[in-house]
Design a protein around this motif. Structure first.
Motif, PDB file in Angstrom:
ATOM      1  N   MET B   1       0.833  -1.211   0.000  1.00  0.00           N
ATOM      2  CA  MET B   1       0.000   0.000   0.000  1.00  0.00           C
ATOM      3  C   MET B   1       0.874   1.270   0.000  1.00  0.00           C
ATOM      4  O   MET B   1       0.611   2.218  -0.720  1.00  0.00           O
ATOM      5  N   ILE B   2       1.937   1.218   0.821  1.00  0.00           N
ATOM      6  CA  ILE B   2       2.879   2.343   0.838  1.00  0.00           C
ATOM      7  C   ILE B   2       4.237   1.809   0.368  1.00  0.00           C
ATOM      8  O   ILE B   2       4.735   0.833   0.929  1.00  0.00           O
ATOM      9  N   ARG B   3       4.773   2.412  -0.682  1.00  0.00           N
ATOM     10  CA  ARG B   3       6.086   1.979  -1.172  1.00  0.00           C
ATOM     11  C   ARG B   3       6.983   3.199  -1.377  1.00  0.00           C
ATOM     12  O   ARG B   3       6.661   4.085  -2.162  1.00  0.00           O
ATOM     13  N   ILE B   4       8.089   3.210  -0.675  1.00  0.00           N
ATOM     14  CA  ILE B   4       9.002   4.342  -0.762  1.00  0.00           C
ATOM     15  C   ILE B   4      10.296   3.840  -1.346  1.00  0.00           C
ATOM     16  O   ILE B   4      10.823   2.824  -0.885  1.00  0.00           O
ATOM     17  N   SER B   5      10.793   4.522  -2.386  1.00  0.00           N
ATOM     18  CA  SER B   5      12.073   4.068  -2.905  1.00  0.00           C
ATOM     19  C   SER B   5      13.040   5.214  -3.136  1.00  0.00           C
ATOM     20  O   SER B   5      12.691   6.211  -3.767  1.00  0.00           O
ATOM     21  N   ASP B   6      14.203   5.054  -2.560  1.00  0.00           N
ATOM     22  CA  ASP B   6      15.337   5.943  -2.781  1.00  0.00           C
ATOM     23  C   ASP B   6      15.005   7.420  -2.565  1.00  0.00           C
ATOM     24  O   ASP B   6      15.343   8.259  -3.393  1.00  0.00           O
ATOM     25  N   VAL B   7      14.377   7.717  -1.435  1.00  0.00           N
ATOM     26  CA  VAL B   7      13.971   9.090  -1.156  1.00  0.00           C
ATOM     27  C   VAL B   7      15.085   9.836  -0.427  1.00  0.00           C
ATOM     28  O   VAL B   7      15.695   9.304   0.502  1.00  0.00           O
ATOM     29  N   SER B   8      15.365  11.053  -0.890  1.00  0.00           N
ATOM     30  CA  SER B   8      16.337  11.868  -0.176  1.00  0.00           C
ATOM     31  C   SER B   8      15.765  13.254   0.074  1.00  0.00           C
ATOM     32  O   SER B   8      14.778  13.651  -0.529  1.00  0.00           O
ATOM     33  N   LYS B   9      16.377  13.962   1.004  1.00  0.00           N
ATOM     34  CA  LYS B   9      15.848  15.261   1.401  1.00  0.00           C
ATOM     35  C   LYS B   9      16.942  16.118   2.021  1.00  0.00           C
ATOM     36  O   LYS B   9      17.729  15.629   2.840  1.00  0.00           O
ATOM     37  N   SER B  10      17.023  17.380   1.609  1.00  0.00           N
ATOM     38  CA  SER B  10      17.920  18.343   2.266  1.00  0.00           C
ATOM     39  C   SER B  10      17.113  19.590   2.582  1.00  0.00           C
ATOM     40  O   SER B  10      16.182  19.925   1.875  1.00  0.00           O
ATOM     41  N   PHE B  11      17.485  20.247   3.642  1.00  0.00           N
ATOM     42  CA  PHE B  11      16.927  21.567   3.913  1.00  0.00           C
ATOM     43  C   PHE B  11      17.950  22.601   3.485  1.00  0.00           C
ATOM     44  O   PHE B  11      19.136  22.471   3.793  1.00  0.00           O
ATOM     45  N   VAL B  12      17.489  23.635   2.766  1.00  0.00           N
ATOM     46  CA  VAL B  12      18.370  24.742   2.400  1.00  0.00           C
ATOM     47  C   VAL B  12      17.907  25.970   3.175  1.00  0.00           C
ATOM     48  O   VAL B  12      16.759  26.383   3.046  1.00  0.00           O
ATOM     49  N   LEU B  13      18.757  26.517   4.002  1.00  0.00           N
ATOM     50  CA  LEU B  13      18.382  27.684   4.799  1.00  0.00           C
ATOM     51  C   LEU B  13      18.912  28.941   4.132  1.00  0.00           C
ATOM     52  O   LEU B  13      20.051  29.326   4.320  1.00  0.00           O
ATOM     53  N   HIS B  14      18.035  29.570   3.310  1.00  0.00           N
ATOM     54  CA  HIS B  14      18.475  30.710   2.506  1.00  0.00           C
ATOM     55  C   HIS B  14      18.910  31.899   3.349  1.00  0.00           C
ATOM     56  O   HIS B  14      19.739  32.684   2.923  1.00  0.00           O
ATOM     57  N   ASN B  15      18.310  32.045   4.523  1.00  0.00           N
ATOM     58  CA  ASN B  15      18.620  33.232   5.312  1.00  0.00           C
ATOM     59  C   ASN B  15      19.738  32.996   6.307  1.00  0.00           C
ATOM     60  O   ASN B  15      20.019  33.826   7.153  1.00  0.00           O
ATOM     61  N   GLN B  16      20.309  31.807   6.256  1.00  0.00           N
ATOM     62  CA  GLN B  16      21.433  31.527   7.152  1.00  0.00           C
ATOM     63  C   GLN B  16      22.618  31.058   6.326  1.00  0.00           C
ATOM     64  O   GLN B  16      23.077  29.924   6.433  1.00  0.00           O
ATOM     65  N   GLY B  17      23.025  31.938   5.415  1.00  0.00           N
ATOM     66  CA  GLY B  17      24.176  31.663   4.566  1.00  0.00           C
ATOM     67  C   GLY B  17      23.946  30.523   3.593  1.00  0.00           C
ATOM     68  O   GLY B  17      24.879  29.833   3.195  1.00  0.00           O
ATOM     69  N   SER B  18      22.657  30.308   3.208  1.00  0.00           N
ATOM     70  CA  SER B  18      22.306  29.216   2.297  1.00  0.00           C
ATOM     71  C   SER B  18      22.887  27.878   2.735  1.00  0.00           C
ATOM     72  O   SER B  18      23.346  27.083   1.908  1.00  0.00           O
ATOM     73  N   ALA B  19      22.894  27.641   4.047  1.00  0.00           N
ATOM     74  CA  ALA B  19      23.389  26.363   4.554  1.00  0.00           C
ATOM     75  C   ALA B  19      22.533  25.227   4.014  1.00  0.00           C
ATOM     76  O   ALA B  19      21.308  25.331   3.975  1.00  0.00           O
ATOM     77  N   VAL B  20      23.183  24.169   3.532  1.00  0.00           N
ATOM     78  CA  VAL B  20      22.462  22.998   3.046  1.00  0.00           C
ATOM     79  C   VAL B  20      22.617  21.895   4.083  1.00  0.00           C
ATOM     80  O   VAL B  20      23.727  21.540   4.456  1.00  0.00           O
ATOM     81  N   ILE B  21      21.484  21.392   4.586  1.00  0.00           N
ATOM     82  CA  ILE B  21      21.540  20.335   5.590  1.00  0.00           C
ATOM     83  C   ILE B  21      20.905  19.072   5.034  1.00  0.00           C
ATOM     84  O   ILE B  21      19.673  18.987   4.939  1.00  0.00           O
ATOM     85  N   PRO B  22      21.740  18.114   4.606  1.00  0.00           N
ATOM     86  CA  PRO B  22      21.151  16.871   4.112  1.00  0.00           C
ATOM     87  C   PRO B  22      20.614  16.072   5.295  1.00  0.00           C
ATOM     88  O   PRO B  22      21.303  15.916   6.296  1.00  0.00           O
TER      89      PRO B  22
END
Lengths: 256, 227
Positions: B1-22
């Motif tokens: 019913m639920i199938r998740i494959s190869d999901v990734s996610k990063s947060f990009v904080l534009h107002n904090q020096g565009s820090a990328v947090i994977p």
């Protein structure tokens, strides 16, 4: 299914200054869309263009009419557009005084809309007006009072009754809860949400209050400097904003 | 019913020096109808993030999130709204409601949204509120003034009101006493019995063992931190 409203490339300049630029979206039946952004971001300009109060420089605003299906509102004749505005659209102004006839009784304000679409029987009109005043929680004994004698919150509720009595399919709201104190806002939000669900209304709500859109809107559009910078599901845009401006907007809200 | 494959996610904080947090990489899992899967891992490992991505509350960076036949990672807002009304339920840790709406209506709302009648909604709401030991004299009041535990139970009642084929549960037994905790576990068992696919976060280990068929450790999906 076709969208109730399809907005394509709507652009409006004030002289050299951009009011709103290249705005595109589809609004589906029963959907509520919120438009947020700071003062001067073009939200109200866009709303005026969509509701036929302001002619945009470019773009299309296609409305799915009951009789003829999808038609571009901007190329309609003025009488056609006026008829549509009376039968299918409603516009709730931020300032209730802009949407009400202040010299006419509360009942008259509601009844006038009915007469504009052809109602002629006085008893029926009065009964419907009283029914609608009840729905927006204005008691029957105030029906003959003028809106001037009403509080700000009551005026706003009266404006909503006046607008919804003809059973529109699309409601434009410009800061519907602006300028009201928070307890009155809550009451109005509850009322609006109930009406949207019962009547299956679609709505476009312009506001700068993120709490209002979270409770009322299914989808959200964020504007800055006349441009749309981000769109998506309301909770997704608020909880996982992608654009720098939206991140700033969301993180600037004071927690209560 | 639920199938998740190869999901990734990063947060990009534009107002904090565009820090990328994977925060997530290569997340894959699947849940069959009638199965309850627990997400485990330390605080900050990404359990809630993964759950929010499945609900469409967070945008997935890459990968596929299939719930029924909808790919939440790519679907239009309108499709996700329909999915949430009919297929996918979410019990969050906090109740968020319009002020002034009576508890009974708050709980019945998902039934109406899914196309049920007002009578069905009310009957279901009464049944659930009674089972979760919310005193009947409170039903006509807005839950905004209720205690934390009462709000949590109203939230659970609301989450189980419609028989969603897929359910996400974020700490459903947190801050509940033993009696109500047992009721919630019963509700979960009943949902499984009618064939719901469930993903849950349970810090309460006993509750987890009681209702979950499998555990998935999300720290396996945490990107290696560049030191």
């Amino acid at each position: 299914m076709t969208p109730l409203l399809s907005v394509q490339g709507v652009t409006k300049h004030y002289g050299a200054r951009l009011g709103c630029g290249d705005v595109n979206f589809d609004l589906w039946p029963g959907e509520v869309m919120g438009i947020v952004g700071e003062s001067g971001s073009g939200k109200s300009t866009l709303l005026s263009c969509l509701s036929g109060q302001l002619a945009p420089d470019a773009g299309k605003v296609v409305f799915d009419t009951r009789a003829d299906g999808p038609r571009d509102v901007l190329t309609m004749s003025e009488p056609e557009r006026r008829m549509l505005a009376r039968t299918d659209w409603a516009f709730v102004h931020q300032n209730a005084r802009d949407g009400l006839r202040m010299g006419v009784s509360a009942g008259g304000n509601v009844g006038e809309r009915l007469m504009a679409v052809g109602a002629r029987n006085y008893a029926d009109i009065r009964a419907q007006a009283i029914d609608w005043l009840g729905r927006v929680e204005i008691s029957e004994d105030r029906v003959d009072d003028r809106p001037r004698a009403f509080s700000g919150g009551m005026q706003q509720r009266l404006q909503i009754a006046r607008n919804l009595v003809t059973g529109p399919r699309l409601v434009f709201m410009d800061e519907p809860t602006g300028g009201l104190d928070v307890s009155v806002q809550a009451r109005l939000l509850d009322l609006l949400r109930g009406l949207v669900r019962e009547m299956g209304l679609s709505a476009v709500i312009v506001t700068h209050d993120l709490a209002v859109v979270r409770l009322l809107a299914d989808r959200l559009m964020v504007m800055k400097g006349g441009r749309v910078v981000e769109t998506g599901l309301t909770d997704q845009v608020l909880d996982d904003p992608q654009h720098g401006y939206t991140q700033l907007l969301v993180s600037s809200v004071l927690q209560v | 019913m639920i199938r998740i494959s190869d999901v990734s996610k990063s947060f990009v904080l534009h107002n904090q020096g565009s820090a990328v947090i994977p925060v997530m990489e290569g997340a894959s899992l699947s849940v069959a109808p009638g199965e309850c899967v627990a997400l485990v891992g330390n605080s900050g490992a990404g359990k809630s993030t993964l759950m929010r991505m499945i609900y469409g509350n967070y945008l997935a960076g890459a990968g596929r999130i299939m719930v029924g036949d909808v790919d939440v990672a790519r679907a239009e807002p309108r499709e996700i709204l329909t999915l949430r009304r009919e297929v996918l339920g979410y019990v969050s840790q906090f109740l968020r409601v319009v002020p002034r709406v009576p508890t009974l209506e708050v709980v019945a709302e998902p039934v109406l949204a899914a196309g049920g009648s007002a009578a069905e909604g009310e009957a279901r709401a009464r049944e659930l509120l009674a089972r979760l030991n919310i005193p009947e004299r409170l039903w006509s009041l807005s839950p905004t003034t209720f205690s934390g535990g009462e709000q949590q139970r109203v939230n659970i009642a609301r989450g189980f009101a419609h028989g969603f084929p897929a359910l996400l549960l974020d700490e459903p037994t947190a801050s509940l006493d033993a009696t109500n905790r047992a009721v919630v576990l019963e509700l979960i068992e009943e949902a499984k019995a009618r064939g719901a696919a469930i993903i849950g976060i349970f810090h309460d280990a006993e509750a987890r063992e009681a209702v979950c068929d499998r555990e998935i450790d999300v720290s396996g999906f945490t990107p290696a931190r560049a030191a």
